[in-house]
Motif scaffolding. Structure first.
Motif, PDB file in Angstrom:
ATOM      1  N   LEU A 179       0.873  -1.175   0.000  1.00  0.00           N
ATOM      2  CA  LEU A 179       0.000   0.000   0.000  1.00  0.00           C
ATOM      3  C   LEU A 179       0.910   1.226   0.000  1.00  0.00           C
ATOM      4  O   LEU A 179       1.498   1.587   1.018  1.00  0.00           O
ATOM      5  CB  LEU A 179      -0.920  -0.014   1.226  1.00  0.00           C
ATOM      6  CG  LEU A 179      -1.820  -1.254   1.366  1.00  0.00           C
ATOM      7  CD1 LEU A 179      -2.745  -1.097   2.568  1.00  0.00           C
ATOM      8  CD2 LEU A 179      -2.633  -1.476   0.109  1.00  0.00           C
ATOM      9  N   THR A 180       1.034   1.863  -1.154  1.00  0.00           N
ATOM     10  CA  THR A 180       2.037   2.908  -1.321  1.00  0.00           C
ATOM     11  C   THR A 180       1.705   4.190  -0.582  1.00  0.00           C
ATOM     12  O   THR A 180       2.581   5.042  -0.427  1.00  0.00           O
ATOM     13  CB  THR A 180       2.228   3.220  -2.813  1.00  0.00           C
ATOM     14  OG1 THR A 180       0.976   3.673  -3.361  1.00  0.00           O
ATOM     15  CG2 THR A 180       2.684   1.988  -3.556  1.00  0.00           C
ATOM     16  N   ASP A 181       0.452   4.376  -0.138  1.00  0.00           N
ATOM     17  CA  ASP A 181       0.133   5.593   0.618  1.00  0.00           C
ATOM     18  C   ASP A 181       0.351   5.410   2.115  1.00  0.00           C
ATOM     19  O   ASP A 181       0.048   6.313   2.895  1.00  0.00           O
ATOM     20  CB  ASP A 181      -1.308   6.036   0.343  1.00  0.00           C
ATOM     21  CG  ASP A 181      -2.332   4.993   0.804  1.00  0.00           C
ATOM     22  OD1 ASP A 181      -1.911   3.883   1.219  1.00  0.00           O
ATOM     23  OD2 ASP A 181      -3.540   5.281   0.750  1.00  0.00           O
ATOM     24  N   GLY A 182       0.863   4.258   2.544  1.00  0.00           N
ATOM     25  CA  GLY A 182       1.168   4.033   3.950  1.00  0.00           C
ATOM     26  C   GLY A 182       0.004   3.584   4.798  1.00  0.00           C
ATOM     27  O   GLY A 182       0.146   3.446   6.019  1.00  0.00           O
ATOM     28  N   SER A 183      -1.177   3.346   4.205  1.00  0.00           N
ATOM     29  CA  SER A 183      -2.325   2.897   4.991  1.00  0.00           C
ATOM     30  C   SER A 183      -2.105   1.478   5.504  1.00  0.00           C
ATOM     31  O   SER A 183      -1.397   0.677   4.895  1.00  0.00           O
ATOM     32  CB  SER A 183      -3.599   2.942   4.141  1.00  0.00           C
ATOM     33  OG  SER A 183      -3.866   4.256   3.712  1.00  0.00           O
ATOM     34  N   ILE A 184      -2.720   1.178   6.639  1.00  0.00           N
ATOM     35  CA  ILE A 184      -2.645  -0.154   7.238  1.00  0.00           C
ATOM     36  C   ILE A 184      -3.954  -0.869   6.962  1.00  0.00           C
ATOM     37  O   ILE A 184      -5.035  -0.372   7.295  1.00  0.00           O
ATOM     38  CB  ILE A 184      -2.398  -0.061   8.750  1.00  0.00           C
ATOM     39  CG1 ILE A 184      -1.104   0.712   9.036  1.00  0.00           C
ATOM     40  CG2 ILE A 184      -2.321  -1.452   9.376  1.00  0.00           C
ATOM     41  CD1 ILE A 184      -0.846   0.951  10.501  1.00  0.00           C
ATOM     42  N   ALA A 185      -3.886  -2.045   6.339  1.00  0.00           N
ATOM     43  CA  ALA A 185      -5.086  -2.799   5.960  1.00  0.00           C
ATOM     44  C   ALA A 185      -5.250  -4.009   6.874  1.00  0.00           C
ATOM     45  O   ALA A 185      -4.282  -4.557   7.403  1.00  0.00           O
ATOM     46  CB  ALA A 185      -5.006  -3.239   4.503  1.00  0.00           C
ATOM     47  N   ARG A 186      -6.517  -4.404   7.036  1.00  0.00           N
ATOM     48  CA  ARG A 186      -6.820  -5.594   7.832  1.00  0.00           C
ATOM     49  C   ARG A 186      -6.516  -6.847   7.025  1.00  0.00           C
ATOM     50  O   ARG A 186      -6.604  -6.860   5.795  1.00  0.00           O
ATOM     51  CB  ARG A 186      -8.286  -5.595   8.243  1.00  0.00           C
ATOM     52  CG  ARG A 186      -8.706  -4.408   9.085  1.00  0.00           C
ATOM     53  CD  ARG A 186     -10.035  -4.724   9.780  1.00  0.00           C
ATOM     54  NE  ARG A 186     -11.051  -5.176   8.849  1.00  0.00           N
ATOM     55  CZ  ARG A 186     -11.952  -4.371   8.291  1.00  0.00           C
ATOM     56  NH1 ARG A 186     -11.946  -3.094   8.569  1.00  0.00           N
ATOM     57  NH2 ARG A 186     -12.854  -4.861   7.452  1.00  0.00           N
ATOM     58  N   GLN A 187      -6.196  -7.907   7.727  1.00  0.00           N
ATOM     59  CA  GLN A 187      -5.934  -9.191   7.079  1.00  0.00           C
ATOM     60  C   GLN A 187      -7.208 -10.037   7.171  1.00  0.00           C
ATOM     61  O   GLN A 187      -7.348 -10.890   8.041  1.00  0.00           O
ATOM     62  CB  GLN A 187      -4.740  -9.889   7.735  1.00  0.00           C
ATOM     63  CG  GLN A 187      -3.438  -9.128   7.550  1.00  0.00           C
ATOM     64  CD  GLN A 187      -2.242  -9.886   8.107  1.00  0.00           C
ATOM     65  OE1 GLN A 187      -2.397 -10.912   8.756  1.00  0.00           O
ATOM     66  NE2 GLN A 187      -1.054  -9.378   7.863  1.00  0.00           N
ATOM     67  N   ASP A 188      -8.126  -9.768   6.258  1.00  0.00           N
ATOM     68  CA  ASP A 188      -9.390 -10.511   6.227  1.00  0.00           C
ATOM     69  C   ASP A 188      -9.150 -11.919   5.684  1.00  0.00           C
ATOM     70  O   ASP A 188      -8.124 -12.194   5.050  1.00  0.00           O
ATOM     71  CB  ASP A 188     -10.405  -9.764   5.352  1.00  0.00           C
ATOM     72  CG  ASP A 188     -10.796  -8.426   5.964  1.00  0.00           C
ATOM     73  OD1 ASP A 188     -10.774  -8.329   7.200  1.00  0.00           O
ATOM     74  OD2 ASP A 188     -11.107  -7.492   5.198  1.00  0.00           O
ATOM     75  N   ARG A 246      -2.247 -18.232   2.921  1.00  0.00           N
ATOM     76  CA  ARG A 246      -2.360 -17.767   4.297  1.00  0.00           C
ATOM     77  C   ARG A 246      -1.536 -16.492   4.465  1.00  0.00           C
ATOM     78  O   ARG A 246      -0.536 -16.282   3.775  1.00  0.00           O
ATOM     79  CB  ARG A 246      -1.886 -18.825   5.298  1.00  0.00           C
ATOM     80  CG  ARG A 246      -0.384 -19.048   5.345  1.00  0.00           C
ATOM     81  CD  ARG A 246      -0.001 -20.092   6.389  1.00  0.00           C
ATOM     82  NE  ARG A 246       1.454 -20.212   6.518  1.00  0.00           N
ATOM     83  CZ  ARG A 246       2.196 -19.509   7.372  1.00  0.00           C
ATOM     84  NH1 ARG A 246       1.615 -18.627   8.181  1.00  0.00           N
ATOM     85  NH2 ARG A 246       3.515 -19.676   7.431  1.00  0.00           N
ATOM     86  N   TRP A 247      -2.011 -15.638   5.377  1.00  0.00           N
ATOM     87  CA  TRP A 247      -1.287 -14.405   5.678  1.00  0.00           C
ATOM     88  C   TRP A 247      -0.018 -14.729   6.454  1.00  0.00           C
ATOM     89  O   TRP A 247       0.014 -15.643   7.273  1.00  0.00           O
ATOM     90  CB  TRP A 247      -2.140 -13.441   6.499  1.00  0.00           C
ATOM     91  CG  TRP A 247      -3.277 -12.820   5.754  1.00  0.00           C
ATOM     92  CD1 TRP A 247      -4.600 -13.117   5.866  1.00  0.00           C
ATOM     93  CD2 TRP A 247      -3.185 -11.776   4.790  1.00  0.00           C
ATOM     94  NE1 TRP A 247      -5.349 -12.347   5.019  1.00  0.00           N
ATOM     95  CE2 TRP A 247      -4.498 -11.494   4.343  1.00  0.00           C
ATOM     96  CE3 TRP A 247      -2.131 -11.060   4.244  1.00  0.00           C
ATOM     97  CZ2 TRP A 247      -4.778 -10.535   3.396  1.00  0.00           C
ATOM     98  CZ3 TRP A 247      -2.408 -10.089   3.297  1.00  0.00           C
ATOM     99  CH2 TRP A 247      -3.716  -9.836   2.884  1.00  0.00           C
ATOM    100  N   VAL A 248       1.029 -13.937   6.224  1.00  0.00           N
ATOM    101  CA  VAL A 248       2.295 -14.097   6.937  1.00  0.00           C
ATOM    102  C   VAL A 248       2.571 -12.817   7.718  1.00  0.00           C
ATOM    103  O   VAL A 248       2.613 -11.734   7.130  1.00  0.00           O
ATOM    104  CB  VAL A 248       3.456 -14.372   5.964  1.00  0.00           C
ATOM    105  CG1 VAL A 248       4.760 -14.551   6.731  1.00  0.00           C
ATOM    106  CG2 VAL A 248       3.162 -15.612   5.132  1.00  0.00           C
ATOM    107  N   SER A 249       2.724 -12.909   9.038  1.00  0.00           N
ATOM    108  CA  SER A 249       3.017 -11.790   9.942  1.00  0.00           C
ATOM    109  C   SER A 249       1.891 -10.753   9.874  1.00  0.00           C
ATOM    110  O   SER A 249       0.840 -10.967   9.255  1.00  0.00           O
ATOM    111  CB  SER A 249       4.370 -11.152   9.614  1.00  0.00           C
ATOM    112  OG  SER A 249       4.295 -10.366   8.445  1.00  0.00           O
ATOM    113  N   GLN A 250       2.100  -9.615  10.501  1.00  0.00           N
ATOM    114  CA  GLN A 250       1.097  -8.558  10.578  1.00  0.00           C
ATOM    115  C   GLN A 250       1.390  -7.400   9.641  1.00  0.00           C
ATOM    116  O   GLN A 250       0.699  -6.406   9.671  1.00  0.00           O
ATOM    117  CB  GLN A 250       1.020  -8.020  12.027  1.00  0.00           C
ATOM    118  CG  GLN A 250       0.577  -9.062  13.039  1.00  0.00           C
ATOM    119  CD  GLN A 250      -0.829  -9.566  12.764  1.00  0.00           C
ATOM    120  OE1 GLN A 250      -1.725  -8.799  12.428  1.00  0.00           O
ATOM    121  NE2 GLN A 250      -1.035 -10.860  12.921  1.00  0.00           N
ATOM    122  N   GLY A 251       2.423  -7.525   8.826  1.00  0.00           N
ATOM    123  CA  GLY A 251       2.780  -6.441   7.928  1.00  0.00           C
ATOM    124  C   GLY A 251       3.757  -5.481   8.585  1.00  0.00           C
ATOM    125  O   GLY A 251       3.885  -5.421   9.809  1.00  0.00           O
TER     126      GLY A 251
END
Length: 805
Positions: free
Chosen positions: A45-54, A65-70
């Protein structure tokens, strides 16, 4: 009417999707694997926003599967030079192609982001070419796999490729592969995402009972002629020698450099179709071009510079500069390619050329530039051109003179910063401004009065050092223990606190020095701290503070540093609330709740009980939050407040400079004189003069005490005296800058506004003031400020458009 409305809605939807796509970048760790091999799909996300891992969708032929929390990574293309990186681990289970659909991500700021569909190629195990190494008598197998996007590219068409190495755990690290080619050009092979991730990112796969580490190198191939072209080579790796005794291997590991051969890869390049236009050179792909110049007019024999920008997908980094369609009236110089600092392995991007040219005959425009390229998707040659750039012809002094006369130098191009345009006289300024103009501009001469204070501080420092040197080891240990006791957190249980307090009293205060309050604390410890677990009573914070005060008074009679004890106690009492507020502000900021973050940080920045560094940090948080809310003027104001409290706050200074460049703030003139006078910051000149004066007095005092090394001491005293005088003179002559004027005289423009002649909305505008522009406050009148820029342009601006520091 309805058709028009639907068309408008469709256009708006397409623009929205395009904008979102620009803010989401997806890339593979490796987009070619074998069954069971783990790879990762990175979402940026190039604008720096933090997204949920749905929850991720089910995909045929692979598990996700998701890896780590970003985490945040450096991203030069984003507004704040950083982006948020998320990773999905993809493990295919069958040969073929894995199709991953578009993913919709919900950010904490309420926005949604949609990725493009992704494709993963899954090769059979037989595609891996196996070989062996001899490590200390042990045969170690390894495999190589080539993946090429297009097996039949056109000549000059970039062809993305991957070289994958399957090796056991003995292989620790690789150097860049050395590739030898036949009728093929290639960029340097590098690990995937090496610019974004630390080290050499790897995958893994379990094959025949062995866990293989997978290293992927990426590059781009460029066929130079039609027919079969090849590439092969070697790669050097650092390997650990296998030890026969596992016990020895746990303590000693021998390493050696080994050379691994790379199998040959073959592709068949297609010849470009016949019928290429005469303007075609080597561009293959899909491109767009534009041209611009800073020149304001044309004159005979006066050169100008044109910037040509090429954007698109293809051999973007190897194409030639677009040509002028009509060069009959122009003398052209060799073009200069500007290095954009981009990854040359990429097949898409932007390059810029600078074309210097001068007119040799009268003309009224710069002709169009053109670029002819072959588009493989349509298999056609295409030509794109720029628009002509009309410019006024201006007769110059050189026109009509004899040949060989020297042409005057080209005036510097116009900048982007607005300049004052006088259309009327200024309104009557307040009388207070005249009084201010007759006052001394600098008050640096009064700084000489501080020299006696430096001497007194030196004497006090010597006495302090002597007192510290006389203290015993026991006294120092006692003070360290008291600091630990005073910093006991509020969350500590009454039992823990009473035991710590009792242990301190018994260890460091002799029985003869224990007063009644000390004995009361010990008795309370015995009565309450040794009860069975769960039956202890609460101990209020006020009562704890009272006990600490009593202990402080008791140890004050002992040979200790009393001021250190008071400082430790005050820090312990104030740390709790500051940390709590700070954590709340940071949490709100990271969750995208910027208004709430500003509220938390504002409480801390206005708390005068906190240190300047803590308040500066809070102001920095406010600035970041305002920037995220697209309010750069208020962000710049708070960055300046942070620098006022902590002048060496590097992050705040860089953020402020970034906003000022982005918004085009009007800053002090960067003349040679100002560069010399501001080489040392205004805040540093005071400490330099104080310290150099103290050093000078020290050497002079030594000269009166001893005759040894008299010449050396005289030279050192003279040099330090010259430094003192130079610092003071620099302080006196320091130009007016946002850092040198008093804080109550500095304004910051918080929203773009015109500066006017008078305190009237109907008066003519003098200059447009961009957001983040600093101003010098001269006077106030009602709802108006009378100020001037740091380039000495007086203006009237409404109070609503600027705020004082």
């Amino acid at each position: 009417m309805m058709k028009k409305l639907l068309a408008i809605l469709s256009l708006f939807f397409c623009m929205t999707v395009t904008l979102m796509a620009q803010q989401v970048v997806t890339t593979w760790l490796s987009d070619a694997v074998v069954p069971g091999e783990q790879t990762r799909l990175f979402i940026i996300l190039t604008d720096g926003s933090i997204a949920r891992q749905d929850p991720l969708p089910r995909v045929k032929g692979a598990s996700l599967r998701w890896v780590s929390q970003g985490n945040y990574i450096r991203w030069p293309g984003s507004p704040n030079q950083s982006a948020f990186l998320m990773a999905i681990e993809v493990t295919p289970d069958e040969v073929g192609t894995v199709e991953i659909p578009s993913l919709t991500l919900q950010a904490n700021n309420g926005r949604s982001y949609t990725t493009l569909p992704q494709t993963l190629t899954v090769y059979p195990y037989s595609a891996i070419k196996w070989n062996t190494l001899n490590l200390n008598g042990t045969t170690v197998p390894y495999g190589m796999l080539w993946h090429v996007d297009n097996q039949k590219p056109y000549v000059h068409q970039p062809d993305r490729c991957e070289l994958k190495i399957y090796a056991p755990e003995y292989i620790l690290e690789y150097t860049a592969p050395t590739i030898t080619t036949s009728n093929l050009a290639t960029w340097r092979f590098e690990p995937t995402l090496v610019e974004l991730l630390r080290g050499q990112p790897r995958g893994s796969v379990l094959y025949k009972g062995v866990n293989w580490n997978v290293m992927t190198f990426q590059s781009t191939l460029f066929p130079l002629r039609a027919g079969e072209v090849t590439a092969a080579g070697t790669v050097t790796a650092r390997a650990a020698l296998p030890e026969a005794d596992p016990l020895i291997a746990n303590f000693i590991r021998s390493e050696v450099l080994v050379e691994m051969s790379i199998p040959e890869v073959k592709i068949t390049a297609q010849e470009l179709p016949e019928g290429a236009p005469a303007s075609f050179t080597n561009a293959v792909g899909d491109f767009r071009i534009s041209a611009s110049t800073d020149a304001r007019d044309l004159s005979a024999n006066e050169p100008i510079t044109v910037k040509i920008k090429v954007t698109g997908t293809g051999n973007i980094h190897s194409i030639a500069c677009p040509a002028l369609t009509d060069a009959s009236n122009w003398k052209l110089y060799p073009p200069n390619k500007l290095d954009p600092g981009q990854n040359t392995r990429s097949i898409q991007g932007t390059v810029e050329f600078q074309q210097m040219m001068r007119p040799i005959a009268q003309t009224d425009a710069i002709p169009p530039f053109e670029l002819t390229f072959f588009d493989p998707s349509t298999q056609q040659y295409k030509t794109v051109t720029t628009s002509p750039i009309p410019l006024e012809w201006k007769a110059s002094a050189i026109t009509g003179t004899a040949a060989g006369g020297a042409a005057p130098a080209t005036p510097p191009p116009a900048g982007t910063i607005p300049v004052a345009e006088m259309t009327d006289i200024y309104g009557i300024m307040p009388a207070a401004v005249m009084n201010a103009l007759t006052a001394p501009a600098h008050w640096g001469w009064y700084f000489l009065a501080y020299i006696p204070a430096v001497v007194l501080l030196g004497m006090a420092l010597i006495r302090y050092i002597r007192r510290v040197q006389k203290e015993s080891f026991t006294a120092r240990e006692r003070m360290r223990s008291f600091r630990r006791l005073a910093s006991t957190p509020r969350q500590a249980s009454p039992t823990e606190f009473l035991r710590a307090a009792g242990n301190f009293i018994e260890s460091y205060i002799p029985p003869s020095k224990q007063n009644e309050e000390m004995k009361t604390i010990l008795q309370l410890r015995d009565d309450r701290a040794f009860k069975p677990s769960g039956s202890s009573d609460e101990l209020p914070h006020a009562e704890r503070q009272h006990m600490l005060q009593a202990i402080k008074k008791a140890i004050a009679k002992l040979p200790v540093l009393i001021m250190a004890a008071v400082l430790a106690l005050s820090v312990a009492g104030a740390a709790g609330n500051a940390a709590e507020t700070d954590n709340l502000g940071v949490q709100a900021y990271e969750q995208g709740e910027y208004a709430k973050a500003i509220d938390y940080f504002s409480r801390e920045s206005n708390d005068t009980d906190l240190s300047k560094s803590e308040r500066a940090y809070a102001s920095f948080g406010i600035g970041n939050s305002y920037y995220r809310m697209n309010k750069p003027g208020l962000a710049a104001l708070n960055y300046r407040r942070a620098l006022e409290l902590s002048p060496y706050f590097t992050e705040a200074r860089y953020n402020l400079q970034f906003i000022e460049r982005k918004e085009g703030a009007i800053l002090p003139a960067n003349t040679t004189e100002n560069q010399w006078l501001t080489y040392i910051s205004h805040d540093a000149l005071g400490p330099i003069s104080i310290l150099s004066g103290a050093v000078m007095l020290t050497f002079l005092a030594l000269l009166t005490v001893t005759r040894r090394h008299g010449a050396l001491l005289t030279i050192l005293a003279t040099l330090s005296g010259l430094v003192t005088v130079a610092a003071i003179m620099n302080y006196i002559m320091y130009p007016e800058t946002p850092e040198s004027i008093p804080a109550d005289r500095l304004l910051v423009v918080t929203q773009k506004t015109p500066g006017r002649h008078a305190a009237d909305m109907n008066s003519p505008a003098v200059i447009t003031l961009p957001e983040s522009t600093p101003l010098i406050l001269r006077a106030e009148r009602g709802s108006w400020y009378y100020a001037s820029t740091f380039q000495n342009t007086p203006v009237w601006i409404p109070r609503t458009d600027a705020q004082p520091l």
